[in-house]
Design a protein around this motif. Structure first.
Motif, short mmCIF file in Angstrom:
data_model
loop_
_atom_site.label_atom_id
_atom_site.label_comp_id
_atom_site.label_asym_id
_atom_site.label_seq_id
_atom_site.Cartn_x
_atom_site.Cartn_y
_atom_site.Cartn_z
N CYS A 48 2.00 1.10 4.62
CA CYS A 48 1.91 2.29 3.78
C CYS A 48 1.68 3.50 4.69
CB CYS A 48 0.76 2.17 2.78
SG CYS A 48 0.52 3.69 1.81
N PRO A 49 2.72 4.33 4.87
CA PRO A 49 2.56 5.51 5.73
C PRO A 49 1.65 6.58 5.13
CG PRO A 49 4.74 5.48 4.74
CD PRO A 49 4.06 4.21 4.34
N SER A 50 1.53 6.61 3.81
CA SER A 50 0.66 7.60 3.15
C SER A 50 -0.80 7.40 3.56
CB SER A 50 0.76 7.49 1.63
OG SER A 50 2.08 7.67 1.20
N HIS A 51 -1.21 6.14 3.68
CA HIS A 51 -2.59 5.81 4.04
C HIS A 51 -2.70 5.25 5.46
CE1 HIS A 51 -2.61 5.68 -0.42
NE2 HIS A 51 -3.74 6.34 -0.24
N ASP A 52 -1.56 5.08 6.13
CA ASP A 52 -1.50 4.54 7.49
C ASP A 52 -2.24 3.20 7.60
OD1 ASP A 52 -0.73 4.47 10.17
OD2 ASP A 52 -2.56 5.48 10.84
N VAL A 53 -1.88 2.29 6.68
CA VAL A 53 -2.50 0.97 6.65
C VAL A 53 -1.45 -0.12 6.45
CG1 VAL A 53 -4.79 1.65 5.82
CG2 VAL A 53 -3.00 1.13 4.18
N LEU A 54 -1.78 -1.32 6.92
CA LEU A 54 -0.98 -2.50 6.65
C LEU A 54 -1.56 -3.16 5.41
CD1 LEU A 54 -0.77 -3.85 10.29
CD2 LEU A 54 1.04 -2.70 9.00
N ILE A 55 -0.68 -3.57 4.49
CA ILE A 55 -1.15 -4.10 3.21
C ILE A 55 -0.38 -5.37 2.82
CG2 ILE A 55 -1.94 -1.89 2.30
CD1 ILE A 55 0.74 -1.68 0.80
N CYS A 56 -0.97 -6.10 1.87
CA CYS A 56 -0.32 -7.30 1.33
C CYS A 56 0.34 -6.94 -0.01
CB CYS A 56 -1.35 -8.41 1.15
SG CYS A 56 -2.49 -8.15 -0.23
N THR A 57 0.98 -7.92 -0.60
CA THR A 57 1.67 -7.72 -1.87
C THR A 57 0.70 -7.30 -2.99
OG1 THR A 57 3.18 -9.46 -1.19
CG2 THR A 57 3.27 -8.83 -3.48
N PHE A 58 -0.49 -7.89 -3.01
CA PHE A 58 -1.47 -7.54 -4.04
C PHE A 58 -1.95 -6.10 -3.89
CE2 PHE A 58 -2.14 -12.25 -3.92
CZ PHE A 58 -1.61 -12.50 -5.18
N CYS A 59 -2.21 -5.69 -2.65
CA CYS A 59 -2.62 -4.30 -2.41
C CYS A 59 -1.51 -3.35 -2.84
CB CYS A 59 -2.94 -4.09 -0.93
SG CYS A 59 -4.46 -4.88 -0.38
N LEU A 60 -0.28 -3.74 -2.56
CA LEU A 60 0.87 -2.92 -2.95
C LEU A 60 0.87 -2.71 -4.46
CD1 LEU A 60 3.63 -1.57 -2.40
CD2 LEU A 60 4.64 -3.84 -2.56
N GLN A 61 0.72 -3.79 -5.20
CA GLN A 61 0.75 -3.71 -6.67
C GLN A 61 -0.45 -2.97 -7.23
OE1 GLN A 61 0.94 -7.82 -7.72
NE2 GLN A 61 3.12 -8.01 -7.24
N ASN A 62 -1.62 -3.16 -6.64
CA ASN A 62 -2.85 -2.60 -7.21
C ASN A 62 -3.19 -1.19 -6.72
OD1 ASN A 62 -3.23 -5.02 -8.58
ND2 ASN A 62 -4.40 -5.90 -6.89
N ASP A 63 -3.05 -0.95 -5.41
CA ASP A 63 -3.57 0.29 -4.84
C ASP A 63 -2.50 1.24 -4.29
OD1 ASP A 63 -6.03 -0.94 -5.28
OD2 ASP A 63 -6.07 -1.80 -3.27
N HIS A 64 -1.30 0.76 -4.05
CA HIS A 64 -0.29 1.59 -3.37
C HIS A 64 1.01 1.69 -4.17
CE1 HIS A 64 -2.69 1.75 0.36
NE2 HIS A 64 -3.10 0.56 -0.03
N ARG A 65 0.93 1.42 -5.44
CA ARG A 65 2.11 1.44 -6.30
C ARG A 65 2.82 2.80 -6.28
NH1 ARG A 65 0.25 -0.13 -12.02
NH2 ARG A 65 -1.51 0.31 -10.74
N LEU A 66 2.04 3.88 -6.21
CA LEU A 66 2.61 5.23 -6.27
C LEU A 66 2.88 5.84 -4.90
CD1 LEU A 66 0.38 6.60 -9.18
CD2 LEU A 66 2.66 5.58 -9.33
N CYS A 67 2.52 5.13 -3.84
CA CYS A 67 2.73 5.64 -2.49
C CYS A 67 4.22 5.66 -2.15
CB CYS A 67 1.99 4.79 -1.46
SG CYS A 67 0.21 4.84 -1.67
N GLU A 68 4.62 6.65 -1.37
CA GLU A 68 6.02 6.77 -0.99
C GLU A 68 6.22 6.30 0.45
OE1 GLU A 68 7.64 10.62 -1.76
OE2 GLU A 68 6.76 10.72 -3.76
N GLY A 69 7.43 5.83 0.72
CA GLY A 69 7.79 5.46 2.09
C GLY A 69 7.28 4.11 2.54
N LEU A 70 6.88 3.26 1.59
CA LEU A 70 6.42 1.92 1.96
C LEU A 70 7.55 1.17 2.65
CD1 LEU A 70 4.63 1.09 -1.37
CD2 LEU A 70 3.51 1.34 0.83
N SER A 71 7.21 0.38 3.66
CA SER A 71 8.23 -0.39 4.34
C SER A 71 7.76 -1.79 4.66
CB SER A 71 8.69 0.27 5.64
OG SER A 71 7.91 1.30 6.05
N ASP A 72 8.73 -2.68 4.69
CA ASP A 72 8.47 -4.06 5.08
C ASP A 72 8.07 -4.04 6.55
OD1 ASP A 72 9.31 -6.74 6.26
OD2 ASP A 72 9.47 -7.09 4.10
N ILE A 73 7.00 -4.73 6.88
CA ILE A 73 6.45 -4.67 8.25
C ILE A 73 7.44 -5.15 9.29
CG2 ILE A 73 5.29 -6.89 8.28
CD1 ILE A 73 2.95 -5.41 9.63
#
Length: 162
Positions: free
Chosen positions: A90-115
Motif C-alpha cells: 500500500c503506497p498510501s501508507h507505505d506498508v506491506l499488507i495481507c489480503t485481510f488487511c486489504l479488505q479491512n483497512d486499505h479498501r479505499l487506498c489507491e495504487g495498491l500493488s501485488d508485492i
C-alpha cells in the motif's frame, strides 16, 4: 580442562523420521518447511505437488541453527494476521499488507500493488540503473580518449605549421 565447555555442533535429525520414532541423519533442509530431511524423505517431499517449489538446501548448505531462517520467515507474514503471508503493498501508507488487511483497512487506498510486481519493478529499475552507470562510464572513457586524440592532432598540426 575442568570447567571449560567444549562447543560441539548440534546433532541434526530428519524431522519426518523423528516423527516416526527414528533418528536419521539429514542430507537436506527445506527452507519453506524449516525442516531437516534425509535422502528418503526428500524424495517424498519432492513428489508432493504442493511442496515441489520449496527451496531445498543440500548437505554442504544445511544450517546448524535454523533461527535465522525462522526470523526471515516471520518477516513474510502479516503483523496483524500472523498466519497470513504478505502479498500486497500500500503506497498510501507505505506498508506491506495481507489480503485481510486489504479488505479491512486499505479498501479505499489507491495504487495498491501485488508485492511480486513491486519486486520485479525494483529489480528492473536496478538493472536499468546499472546499465545507465555502465553507459556513463563508457561515455567518459570515450570522451577522454577523444580528447587525447584531439590533443595529439593539435600537436601534429603545430609541428606541421612550424
Amino acid at each position: 580442562m575442568a570447567g571449560v565447555k567444549e562447543e560441539t555442533a548440534p546433532i541434526l535429525k530428519c524431522g519426518p523420521c523423528m516423527f516416526d520414532g527414528s533418528t536419521v541423519e539429514p542430507r537436506y533442509f527445506c527452507v519453506d518447511c524449516l525442516e531437516y530431511l534425509c535422502t528418503e524423505c526428500i524424495r517424498d517431499h519432492r513428489r508432493n505437488k504442493l511442496l515441489r517449489e520449496h527451496k531445498i538446501l543440500e548437505e554442504d548448505e544445511i544450517p546448524q541453527d535454523i533461527q535465522l531462517f525462522e526470523e526471515m520467515k516471520k518477516l513474510s507474514y502479516c503483523n496483524k494476521h500472523s498466519y497470513v503471508e504478505i502479498d500486497q503493498y500500500c503506497p498510501s501508507h507505505d506498508v506491506l499488507i495481507c489480503t485481510f488487511c486489504l479488505q479491512n483497512d486499505h479498501r479505499l487506498c489507491e495504487g495498491l500493488s501485488d508485492i511480486s510486481c513491486v519486486l520485479e519493478d525494483v529489480s528492473r529499475r536496478k538493472n536499468v540503473e546499472q546499465h545507465m552507470h555502465d553507459l556513463r562510464s563508457k561515455c567518459k572513457a570515450n570522451n577522454t580518449e577523444m580528447m587525447q586524440t584531439l590533443e595529439e592532432a593539435q600537436n601534429d598540426i603545430n609541428k606541421v605549421e612550424t
